[in-house]
Scaffold this motif. Structure first.
Motif, PDB file in Angstrom:
ATOM      1  N   GLU A 126       0.831  -1.208   0.000  1.00 16.55           N
ATOM      2  CA  GLU A 126       0.000   0.000   0.000  1.00 16.55           C
ATOM      3  C   GLU A 126       0.863   1.254   0.000  1.00 16.55           C
ATOM      4  OE1 GLU A 126      -2.945  -0.231   3.141  1.00 16.55           O
ATOM      5  OE2 GLU A 126      -4.348  -0.928   1.605  1.00 16.55           O
ATOM      6  N   ALA A 127       1.944   1.216   0.791  1.00 11.67           N
ATOM      7  CA  ALA A 127       2.829   2.379   0.838  1.00 11.67           C
ATOM      8  C   ALA A 127       3.368   2.674  -0.557  1.00 11.67           C
ATOM      9  CB  ALA A 127       3.986   2.113   1.799  1.00 11.67           C
ATOM     10  N   SER A 128       3.723   1.616  -1.274  1.00 16.67           N
ATOM     11  CA  SER A 128       4.294   1.796  -2.602  1.00 16.67           C
ATOM     12  C   SER A 128       3.245   2.310  -3.593  1.00 16.67           C
ATOM     13  CB  SER A 128       4.884   0.466  -3.071  1.00 16.67           C
ATOM     14  OG  SER A 128       5.329   0.561  -4.390  1.00 16.67           O
ATOM     15  N   TYR A 129       2.078   1.684  -3.592  1.00 13.52           N
ATOM     16  CA  TYR A 129       1.009   2.161  -4.477  1.00 13.52           C
ATOM     17  C   TYR A 129       0.656   3.607  -4.144  1.00 13.52           C
ATOM     18  CZ  TYR A 129       0.072  -2.687  -5.744  1.00 13.52           C
ATOM     19  OH  TYR A 129       0.175  -3.964  -6.208  1.00 13.52           O
ATOM     20  N   GLY A 130       0.670   3.924  -2.842  1.00 18.21           N
ATOM     21  CA  GLY A 130       0.287   5.250  -2.388  1.00 18.21           C
ATOM     22  C   GLY A 130       1.192   6.351  -2.923  1.00 18.21           C
ATOM     23  N   MET A 131       2.408   5.956  -3.330  1.00 20.14           N
ATOM     24  CA  MET A 131       3.306   6.964  -3.909  1.00 20.14           C
ATOM     25  C   MET A 131       3.234   6.985  -5.422  1.00 20.14           C
ATOM     26  SD  MET A 131       6.705   6.984  -1.663  1.00 20.14           S
ATOM     27  CE  MET A 131       6.630   5.334  -1.138  1.00 20.14           C
ATOM     28  N   GLY A 132       2.339   6.167  -5.975  1.00 21.89           N
ATOM     29  CA  GLY A 132       2.177   6.177  -7.420  1.00 21.89           C
ATOM     30  C   GLY A 132       2.984   5.112  -8.141  1.00 21.89           C
ATOM     31  N   ALA A 133       3.413   4.078  -7.413  1.00 19.84           N
ATOM     32  CA  ALA A 133       4.140   3.002  -8.079  1.00 19.84           C
ATOM     33  C   ALA A 133       3.158   2.089  -8.809  1.00 19.84           C
ATOM     34  CB  ALA A 133       4.929   2.190  -7.064  1.00 19.84           C
ATOM     35  N   THR A 134       3.631   1.502  -9.900  1.00 21.02           N
ATOM     36  CA  THR A 134       2.803   0.530 -10.601  1.00 21.02           C
ATOM     37  C   THR A 134       2.916  -0.805  -9.871  1.00 21.02           C
ATOM     38  OG1 THR A 134       4.637  -0.186 -11.987  1.00 21.02           O
ATOM     39  CG2 THR A 134       3.283   1.615 -12.817  1.00 21.02           C
TER      40      THR A 134
END
Ligand SMILES: Nc1ncnc2c1ncn2[C@@H]1O[C@H](COP(=O)(O)OP(=O)(O)OP(=O)(O)O)[C@@H](O)[C@H]1O
Ligand SMILES: [Mg+2]
Lengths: 292, 250
Positions: free
Chosen positions: A176-184
């Motif tokens: 979630e942290a990664s997606y939350g920064m706009g990661a694919t």
């Protein structure tokens, strides 16, 4: 006061534990004592540095290097096949596949590991080698390449299954942290989840290597039985395990020096797999501490 | 200026209707607090603002959400770009098991920034903004997990700031922290307000009263009352709001 039934169960459990330990100690004892007989006749330096292994021929040499190189070469080919495939499968199952697909495919992959290894051996010899010969004319009918490739396919489940467990155990909050920064999804899988599971993946790879080093049937059938100090995958090679089978099935006299070579080869094999198991155990322990 | 605008938003998880006809506008450079009893839909609404619910199979949304005037659920919107603009800080600090530096640099790298100097500068600036720089400047290569919980949460804020969002969503960002760390986070929110629009979910009434400009009270999926924080806490116009903030239920 314990009930007598419980006491009996406890005794039986303790006994089976003791039997296992005694058996292991017995194997190690036989390995050491028989190879001690071997090293009484053959200097350790010959064993380690002679470049030929021909105990069954008239002109005898006792250098372990050709068997080691054969083992190393087939294992290297196997791991180079199994590692990328295993990780891709693990990432797919853990990060991309829906739950139903994962539940069906994972056990199916594990069946791959249950196919008798002799079947893999004949598959390598009668299917893979002729197929590869169409592209590599210089490929011998017994060769390290086919044996290594098929062995790689065989250990894919070891790597994919254990790696998938490790990936799946990575907390959802990191994704979630990664997606939350706009990661694919791809970035998240390979830059966050795989690194976070790296110790588990490493353990799976080490167990895969141990499995490849110890594997016997595939190499005995498809790689040939000629000790050969080479790293050319097109050539015939013999691994430590294949040599042990060859002697065990032949008519070598019990107690002879030829017979004792098996134990010298065996103890070499034992040292390697023992080390690998310990390394994987150590990594696992460190990894558990990190998440506790 | 209107920064976030929700129009008649309804959300369902399968058959479960969890947000009902939500209309709400949030202005630029303000702190907005979402309060309400557990399960009333605060997190769900917060996560529709950066489309974090997209991964839940049963999630369905009706109505529209505009950010900077654009419909964020429009097919043309790239969700990665949206999330870059709308950052998120979670309840439990969730740094990556990487170094402190790598945690902050991660967002830059995934967005294709590879210039070392630019990355170094942004990491430093973000850590300063998150009031963490002085505590970590000598150990940037140490694992993020070696920091205290409060430091980890400020690291997560720094990490979010590094990709230069304009909105920061925070879901109970201090609920897992001790009072001193909480005070630091609150102070930080006050400073960040200058540059960012902040939406924060909290169960702590005093916290909402201390740090927010406006407060929205949710109850059973409905937006019951939304007003200036000073008004909502001293003179609520709704009976349910009054009961909640005076601790008579929830
Ligand atoms: N992933 C999900 N799938 C199905 N239902 C969900 C999911 N997440 C939340 N819900 C339901 O949606 C409703 C709103 O949940 P939500 O998490 O938004 O509440 P909340 O106000 O944030 O509560 P809390 O204060 O406890 O965090 C609840 O009834 C909850 O059970
Ligand atoms: Mg919540």
């Amino acid at each position: 006061m314990k009930r007598s039934g419980e006491v009996i169960i406890e005794k039986v459990l303790a006994l089976s534990g003791i039997i296992t330990i005694l058996t292991t100690l017995g194997i190690i004892w036989v390995l050491i004592s028989e190879s001690a007989g071997f090293f009484a006749d053959i200097p350790l330096t010959d064993f380690l540095f002679d470049t030929e292994w021909t105990p069954l021929f008239a002109e005898k040499h006792y250098g372990i290097l050709p068997l080691l190189s054969g083992t190393f070469l087939t294992t290297l080919i196997a791991i180079s096949t199994a590692l990328p495939m295993g990780i891709i499968i693990a990432v797919y199952l853990s990060e991309y596949a829906d739950k139903r697909f994962r539940r069906t495919v994972k056990p199916m992959l594990e069946i791959l590991a249950a196919v008798p290894t002799v079947v893999y051996g004949f598959f390598a010899l009668t299917v893979v080698t002729p197929f590869l010969q169409q592209f590599i004319p210089s490929l011998g009918s017994f060769n390290a390449l086919s044996a290594g490739l098929v062995m790689g396919i065989m250990i894919i489940p070891v790597i994919s299954s254990l790696s998938e467990d490790a990936l799946y155990a990575v907390p959802k909050s990191l994704r979630e942290a990664s997606y939350g920064m706009g990661a694919t999804k791809f970035q998240t899988s390979f830059k966050v989840v795989v690194p976070a599971a790296s110790s588990g993946i490493l353990v799976s790879v080490i167990l895969g290597i141990a499995r490849a080093i110890g594997e016997t049937m595939v190499v005995a059938i498809a790689a040939g039985q000629q000790p050969n100090l080479t790293l050319d995958p097109r050539q015939t090679v013999e691994t430590i395990t294949a040599y042990i089978v060859q002697v065990s099935l032949g008519d070598v006299q019990h107690g002879s020096l030829e017979y004792k070579t098996v134990f010298a080869a065996g103890i070499t094999l034992f040292v390697f797999t023992f080390l690998l198991n310990n390394v994987s155990f150590w990594i696992k322990k460190k990894y558990q501490e990190k998440y506790e | 200026m209107k920064h976030i605008e929700a129009k008649n938003v309804n959300v369902y998880y399968g058959e479960n209707h969890v947000l009902k006809d939500i209309d709400l506008t949030i202005k630029e450079n303000t702190v907005t607090a979402f309060i309400g009893p557990s399960g009333c839909g605060k997190s769900t609404f917060l996560r529709t603002l950066n489309r974090m619910n997209d991964y839940i199979d049963t999630f369905r949304k009706k109505g529209k959400i505009f950010i900077e005037g654009k419909d964020i659920y429009d097919k043309k919107v790239r969700v990665e770009e949206l999330r870059r603009k709308v950052g998120m800080v979670f309840q439990k600090p969730n740094p990556f098991p990487k170094s402190i530096f790598e945690n902050v640099a991660y967002g830059l790298k995934i967005h294709g920034i590879s210039n070392k100097m630019e990355i170094n500068e942004t990491v430093e600036k973000s850590l300063k903004q998150a009031a963490l720089w002085n505590e970590v400047k000598d150990k940037l290569d140490k694992p993020a997990l070696s920091l205290s919980g409060g430091q980890q949460q400020r690291l997560c804020i720094a990490r979010t700031l590094a990709v230069k969002p304009s909105i920061i969503l925070m879901d109970e960002p201090a609920s897992a922290l001790d009072p001193i760390s909480t005070a630091k986070i609150e102070e930080l929110i006050q400073e960040l307000k200058e540059k960012y629009t902040i939406v924060i979910v909290t169960h702590n009434m005093q916290q909402a009263a201390r740090i927010s400009d406006r407060t929205a009270f949710f109850y059973m999926g409905e937006l019951v009352e939304y007003d200036k924080t000073s008004v909502l806490f001293t003179n609520p116009s709704n009976k349910q709001t009054e009961n909640y903030i005076t601790g008579r239920f929830g």
